[in-house]
Design a protein around this motif. Sequence first.
Motif, PDB file in Angstrom:
ATOM      1  N   THR A  68       0.811  -1.219   0.000  1.00  0.00           N
ATOM      2  CA  THR A  68       0.000   0.000   0.000  1.00  0.00           C
ATOM      3  C   THR A  68       0.839   1.261   0.000  1.00  0.00           C
ATOM      4  OG1 THR A  68      -0.134  -0.033   2.421  1.00  0.00           O
ATOM      5  CG2 THR A  68      -1.893  -1.150   1.191  1.00  0.00           C
ATOM      6  N   LEU A  69       2.132   1.151  -0.278  1.00  0.00           N
ATOM      7  CA  LEU A  69       2.975   2.343  -0.381  1.00  0.00           C
ATOM      8  C   LEU A  69       2.553   3.158  -1.609  1.00  0.00           C
ATOM      9  CD1 LEU A  69       6.537   0.984   0.367  1.00  0.00           C
ATOM     10  CD2 LEU A  69       5.287   2.646   1.697  1.00  0.00           C
ATOM     11  N   PRO A  70       2.573   4.473  -1.499  1.00  0.00           N
ATOM     12  CA  PRO A  70       2.218   5.282  -2.676  1.00  0.00           C
ATOM     13  C   PRO A  70       3.273   5.125  -3.774  1.00  0.00           C
ATOM     14  CG  PRO A  70       2.863   6.664  -0.830  1.00  0.00           C
ATOM     15  CD  PRO A  70       2.846   5.271  -0.327  1.00  0.00           C
ATOM     16  N   LYS A  71       2.847   5.198  -5.000  1.00  0.00           N
ATOM     17  CA  LYS A  71       3.753   5.072  -6.150  1.00  0.00           C
ATOM     18  C   LYS A  71       4.612   6.316  -6.265  1.00  0.00           C
ATOM     19  CE  LYS A  71       1.889   1.219  -7.418  1.00  0.00           C
ATOM     20  NZ  LYS A  71       2.384   0.049  -6.817  1.00  0.00           N
ATOM     21  N   ARG A  72       5.904   6.121  -6.529  1.00  0.00           N
ATOM     22  CA  ARG A  72       6.805   7.259  -6.738  1.00  0.00           C
ATOM     23  C   ARG A  72       6.742   7.704  -8.183  1.00  0.00           C
ATOM     24  NH1 ARG A  72      12.396   6.541  -3.442  1.00  0.00           N
ATOM     25  NH2 ARG A  72      11.479   6.847  -1.419  1.00  0.00           N
ATOM     26  N   ALA A  73       6.827   8.986  -8.379  1.00  0.00           N
ATOM     27  CA  ALA A  73       6.778   9.533  -9.739  1.00  0.00           C
ATOM     28  C   ALA A  73       8.111   9.443 -10.427  1.00  0.00           C
ATOM     29  CB  ALA A  73       6.310  10.973  -9.712  1.00  0.00           C
TER      30      ALA A  73
END
Length: 73
Positions: A68-73
């Motif tokens: 559930t970690l946010p995706k890095r740009a």
Amino acid sequence: MSKPASQGKSAKGGAKKKVHAEHVQPQMKIVLSDTCAVCKTPCQRGLDYLARMTKPGALGKGVPCVLTLPKRA
């Protein structure tokens, strides 16, 4: 009498770290055993938690889910 230098204020000043405004610390969501049971890619932490929660009388508050970690740009 004057104080020795070692007893006075330290020459090393505690400067605060500068944090960039766009820096966001990633946060994992806490999931319960029912989420771990249906996970398509189970991790060892989730499997251990699921095993503990299947015992009678077990109390749990969930585990952090690495998926559930946010995706890095």
